[in-house]
Design a protein around this motif. Structure first.
Motif, PDB file in Angstrom:
ATOM      1  N   SER A 187      -3.096  26.320   7.971  1.00  0.00           N
ATOM      2  CA  SER A 187      -3.953  26.429   9.149  1.00  0.00           C
ATOM      3  C   SER A 187      -3.174  26.472  10.458  1.00  0.00           C
ATOM      4  N   GLY A 188      -1.875  26.729  10.400  1.00  0.00           N
ATOM      5  CA  GLY A 188      -1.102  26.908  11.619  1.00  0.00           C
ATOM      6  C   GLY A 188      -0.451  25.660  12.170  1.00  0.00           C
ATOM      7  N   VAL A 189      -0.458  24.562  11.450  1.00  0.00           N
ATOM      8  CA  VAL A 189       0.220  23.341  11.897  1.00  0.00           C
ATOM      9  C   VAL A 189       1.704  23.469  11.577  1.00  0.00           C
ATOM     10  N   VAL A 190       2.556  22.917  12.452  1.00  0.00           N
ATOM     11  CA  VAL A 190       3.999  22.979  12.230  1.00  0.00           C
ATOM     12  C   VAL A 190       4.589  21.574  12.214  1.00  0.00           C
ATOM     13  N   GLN A 191       5.776  21.455  11.624  1.00  0.00           N
ATOM     14  CA  GLN A 191       6.502  20.191  11.596  1.00  0.00           C
ATOM     15  C   GLN A 191       7.643  20.275  12.599  1.00  0.00           C
ATOM     16  N   ALA A 192       7.860  19.182  13.326  1.00  0.00           N
ATOM     17  CA  ALA A 192       8.934  19.148  14.316  1.00  0.00           C
ATOM     18  C   ALA A 192       9.731  17.865  14.169  1.00  0.00           C
ATOM     19  N   ARG A 193      11.028  17.988  14.402  1.00  0.00           N
ATOM     20  CA  ARG A 193      11.913  16.825  14.419  1.00  0.00           C
ATOM     21  C   ARG A 193      12.337  16.590  15.862  1.00  0.00           C
ATOM     22  N   PHE A 194      12.205  15.356  16.303  1.00  0.00           N
ATOM     23  CA  PHE A 194      12.591  14.999  17.663  1.00  0.00           C
ATOM     24  C   PHE A 194      13.915  14.250  17.640  1.00  0.00           C
ATOM     25  N   ALA A 195      14.619  14.271  18.773  1.00  0.00           N
ATOM     26  CA  ALA A 195      15.911  13.599  18.864  1.00  0.00           C
ATOM     27  C   ALA A 195      15.754  12.109  18.567  1.00  0.00           C
ATOM     28  N   ARG A 196      14.701  11.518  19.104  1.00  0.00           N
ATOM     29  CA  ARG A 196      14.318  10.151  18.752  1.00  0.00           C
ATOM     30  C   ARG A 196      12.889  10.231  18.250  1.00  0.00           C
ATOM     31  N   ASN A 197      12.576   9.496  17.196  1.00  0.00           N
ATOM     32  CA  ASN A 197      11.236   9.564  16.616  1.00  0.00           C
ATOM     33  C   ASN A 197      10.179   9.273  17.673  1.00  0.00           C
ATOM     34  N   LEU A 198       9.063   9.999  17.594  1.00  0.00           N
ATOM     35  CA  LEU A 198       7.984   9.774  18.545  1.00  0.00           C
ATOM     36  C   LEU A 198       7.312   8.436  18.262  1.00  0.00           C
ATOM     37  N   PRO A 199       6.903   7.719  19.305  1.00  0.00           N
ATOM     38  CA  PRO A 199       6.192   6.464  19.088  1.00  0.00           C
ATOM     39  C   PRO A 199       4.760   6.742  18.638  1.00  0.00           C
ATOM     40  N   PRO A 200       4.112   5.797  17.986  1.00  0.00           N
ATOM     41  CA  PRO A 200       2.728   6.003  17.555  1.00  0.00           C
ATOM     42  C   PRO A 200       1.775   6.271  18.718  1.00  0.00           C
ATOM     43  N   LYS A 201       2.135   5.820  19.900  1.00  0.00           N
ATOM     44  CA  LYS A 201       1.307   6.053  21.084  1.00  0.00           C
ATOM     45  C   LYS A 201       1.209   7.544  21.421  1.00  0.00           C
ATOM     46  N   ALA A 202       2.155   8.337  20.930  1.00  0.00           N
ATOM     47  CA  ALA A 202       2.183   9.769  21.227  1.00  0.00           C
ATOM     48  C   ALA A 202       1.200  10.575  20.387  1.00  0.00           C
ATOM     49  N   MET A 203       0.584   9.970  19.382  1.00  0.00           N
ATOM     50  CA  MET A 203      -0.368  10.708  18.553  1.00  0.00           C
ATOM     51  C   MET A 203      -1.576  11.103  19.395  1.00  0.00           C
ATOM     52  N   GLY A 204      -1.889  12.383  19.374  1.00  0.00           N
ATOM     53  CA  GLY A 204      -2.978  12.902  20.188  1.00  0.00           C
ATOM     54  C   GLY A 204      -2.527  13.349  21.563  1.00  0.00           C
ATOM     55  N   ALA A 205      -1.264  13.152  21.887  1.00  0.00           N
ATOM     56  CA  ALA A 205      -0.747  13.507  23.204  1.00  0.00           C
ATOM     57  C   ALA A 205      -0.418  15.001  23.269  1.00  0.00           C
ATOM     58  N   PRO A 206      -0.555  15.599  24.449  1.00  0.00           N
ATOM     59  CA  PRO A 206      -0.192  17.015  24.585  1.00  0.00           C
ATOM     60  C   PRO A 206       1.318  17.200  24.608  1.00  0.00           C
ATOM     61  N   VAL A 207       1.776  18.306  24.032  1.00  0.00           N
ATOM     62  CA  VAL A 207       3.194  18.670  24.059  1.00  0.00           C
ATOM     63  C   VAL A 207       3.318  20.099  24.563  1.00  0.00           C
ATOM     64  N   ARG A 208       4.520  20.443  24.985  1.00  0.00           N
ATOM     65  CA  ARG A 208       4.813  21.810  25.404  1.00  0.00           C
ATOM     66  C   ARG A 208       5.726  22.438  24.362  1.00  0.00           C
ATOM     67  N   VAL A 209       5.317  23.574  23.825  1.00  0.00           N
ATOM     68  CA  VAL A 209       6.141  24.310  22.866  1.00  0.00           C
ATOM     69  C   VAL A 209       6.786  25.450  23.644  1.00  0.00           C
ATOM     70  N   MET A 210       8.070  25.312  23.910  1.00  0.00           N
ATOM     71  CA  MET A 210       8.792  26.302  24.701  1.00  0.00           C
ATOM     72  C   MET A 210       8.949  27.597  23.911  1.00  0.00           C
ATOM     73  N   LEU A 211       8.916  28.711  24.603  1.00  0.00           N
ATOM     74  CA  LEU A 211       9.024  30.010  23.943  1.00  0.00           C
ATOM     75  C   LEU A 211      10.471  30.483  23.874  1.00  0.00           C
ATOM     76  N   TYR A 212      11.396  29.552  23.881  1.00  0.00           N
ATOM     77  CA  TYR A 212      12.805  29.864  23.686  1.00  0.00           C
ATOM     78  C   TYR A 212      13.386  28.843  22.738  1.00  0.00           C
ATOM     79  N   PRO A 213      14.440  29.083  22.025  1.00  0.00           N
ATOM     80  CA  PRO A 213      15.209  30.327  21.965  1.00  0.00           C
ATOM     81  C   PRO A 213      14.440  31.432  21.244  1.00  0.00           C
ATOM     82  N   SER A 214      14.702  32.658  21.631  1.00  0.00           N
ATOM     83  CA  SER A 214      13.980  33.801  21.078  1.00  0.00           C
ATOM     84  C   SER A 214      14.563  34.222  19.735  1.00  0.00           C
ATOM     85  N   ASN A 215      13.703  34.638  18.825  1.00  0.00           N
ATOM     86  CA  ASN A 215      14.144  35.130  17.517  1.00  0.00           C
ATOM     87  C   ASN A 215      14.198  36.649  17.470  1.00  0.00           C
ATOM     88  N   ILE A 216      13.823  37.296  18.548  1.00  0.00           N
ATOM     89  CA  ILE A 216      13.737  38.765  18.559  1.00  0.00           C
ATOM     90  C   ILE A 216      15.103  39.371  18.790  1.00  0.00           C
TER      91      ILE A 216
END
Length: 105
Positions: free
Chosen positions: A76-105
């Protein structure tokens, strides 16, 4: 003006019935509804902007956690991401920005 990021939401950690894996976060990206759509975002950077108290060390009052999209999750279009430091539980439901770089084209 072209946009440099897409909006997304942190759904939670990757998990099984008995175990959750806090080093991998699940992210739903706005407008992505299939596995084929989500493959475009593989390798892209993700940032979570959170508010913190202002200080001499942090005059802006914002803290940014950076991560990278590493894999798709489900059909359904969900992705998995690894962060430099694990996200805290407080971040669940929080908005994130998915940068459009680096480009794969």
């Amino acid at each position: 003006m072209e946009k440099i990021y897409s909006k997304g939401v942190v759904l939670g950690y990757r998990r099984s019935q008995a175990t959750q894996y806090p080093n991998i976060s699940l992210i739903k990206i706005e407008g992505v509804v299939s596995r084929e759509d989500s493959t475009f975002y593989l390798g892209k950077k993700v940032c979570l902007v959170s508010k913190v108290s202002k200080s001499a060390k942090n005059p802006t009052g914002h803290k940014i956690s950076w991560g990278k999209i590493c894999k798709t999750h489900g059909s359904s279009g969900v992705v998995q991401a690894r962060f430099a430091r694990n996200l805290p539980p407080k971040a669940m439901g929080a908005p994130v920005r998915v940068m459009l770089y680096p480009s794969n084209i």
